[in-house]
Design a protein around this motif. Structure first.
Motif: not given
Length: 315
Positions: A40, A45, A162, A194, A314-315
């Motif tokens: 992330n 993106t 995704e 992912h 990861r945030e």
């Protein structure tokens, strides 16, 4: 696959002081499925949004089908479509009407739009649900609908963002079959996911991006070989290993790495450079602490990913 369908040169994008994408370069061949992987916030993106013309790069150049994305945006948009991660479905239209409406927006005539809506509904095996609203469909059906909509003009390039997020295993495998069919039809695809197993099965080549930079690139098999791990042994001891036990096991020739993750109930994971070390490790572990269970697996793309990007959240 002899020609480059997509060319990305020194692409960068900054938001204030944050470098979301930092000078990446890669090509995608015609008919190739490229996996774009990363934690992330890695820049995936933003990269897709620049490829599709939704975000203007800070620097660098993108060429799609020979057209510059910034100089020839209309020509580029005719070459691709996208199956987005978020389902943007019309709240009042049946799915056949939704597809027809989308086809008209993409420039098809009334006659062609009606025909393509029927064909893509059949392709997605959704014709019996044609009058239902998209929000009345299951998650797997919605994903098939989004893919059908992306195919409404039969573009040579597809961006799949995704595509199987949130699906149960049966729906995920069913959607894989649709993607395999698109591969057989020669579509050029960029897939973000992912799910490492998904990338391993579907992608001819993968790029791993982190902190806006490409940190690895190649076929899944090439990346596994580059990791230097032949196989992974998981051991559950009869009694906990001491620190001295772990040091002794790590010093055995052929052991590349050894860890005991938090919450593993004393289990250890041993990365083997070569299987020949297996017998010696098992004998040593039995003598040191005993063995309740053991499991040996081949190294996977997920192991490569974790080795390169770390195991921290990861945030």
């Amino acid at each position: 696959m002899t020609s480059e369908m997509i060319q990305v040169e020194r692409l960068a994008k900054s938001f204030g002081n944050h470098d979301a994408v930092n000078g990446i370069s890669f090509d995608v061949l015609a008919g190739e499925t490229l996996g774009l992987l990363g934690p992330n916030g890695a820049g995936k993106t933003t990269t897709i949004r620049m490829l599709t013309g939704l975000v203007r790069p800070s620097s660098g150049r993108i060429t799609v089908g020979g057209y510059d994305v910034l100089k020839n945006p209309i020509e580029v948009k005719r070459l691709f479509d996208i199956s987005p991660q978020e389902a943007s479905l019309h709240p009042h239209l049946g799915i056949a009407e939704d597809l027809y409406f989308y086809a008209r927006l993409r420039g098809l005539s009334r006659k062609d739009a009606k025909l393509r809506a029927q064909q893509t509904l059949q392709w997605a095996k959704l014709e019996s649900h044609a009058k239902k609203n998209g929000h009345q469909l299951s998650g797997g059906m919605q994903r098939r609908l989004l893919m059908a909509r992306a195919l409404i003009t039969d573009p040579p390039i597809l961006y799949l963002d995704e595509p199987t997020t949130g699906l149960d295993p049966q729906s995920r495998h069913a959607l894989w079959e649709y993607i395999f069919e698109l591969k057989r039809r020669g579509k050029t695809m960029i897939l973000t996911t992912h799910y490492m197993e998904e990338a391993e099965k579907l992608c001819d080549r993968v790029i791993i991006i982190d902190h806006g930079k490409i940190i690895a690139e190649g076929s899944p098999a090439k990346l596994r070989r580059g990791l230097g791990i032949d196989s992974i042994l998981t051991l559950k001891p009869r009694r906990p290993f001491s620190s001295a036990d772990l040091r002794a096991l790590k010093e055995i020739p052929g052991v590349l790495d050894l860890s005991s993750p938090n919450g593993s109930n004393g289990c250890i994971t041993v990365h083997l450079r070569e299987k020949e070390a297996l017998d010696e490790i098992v004998v040593a572990a039995s003598c040191l602490a005993g063995i309740d269970e053991l499991n040996l697996t081949e190294a996977s793309l997920e192991d490569v990913f974790l080795q390169l990007t770390g195991r921290g959240l990861r945030e």
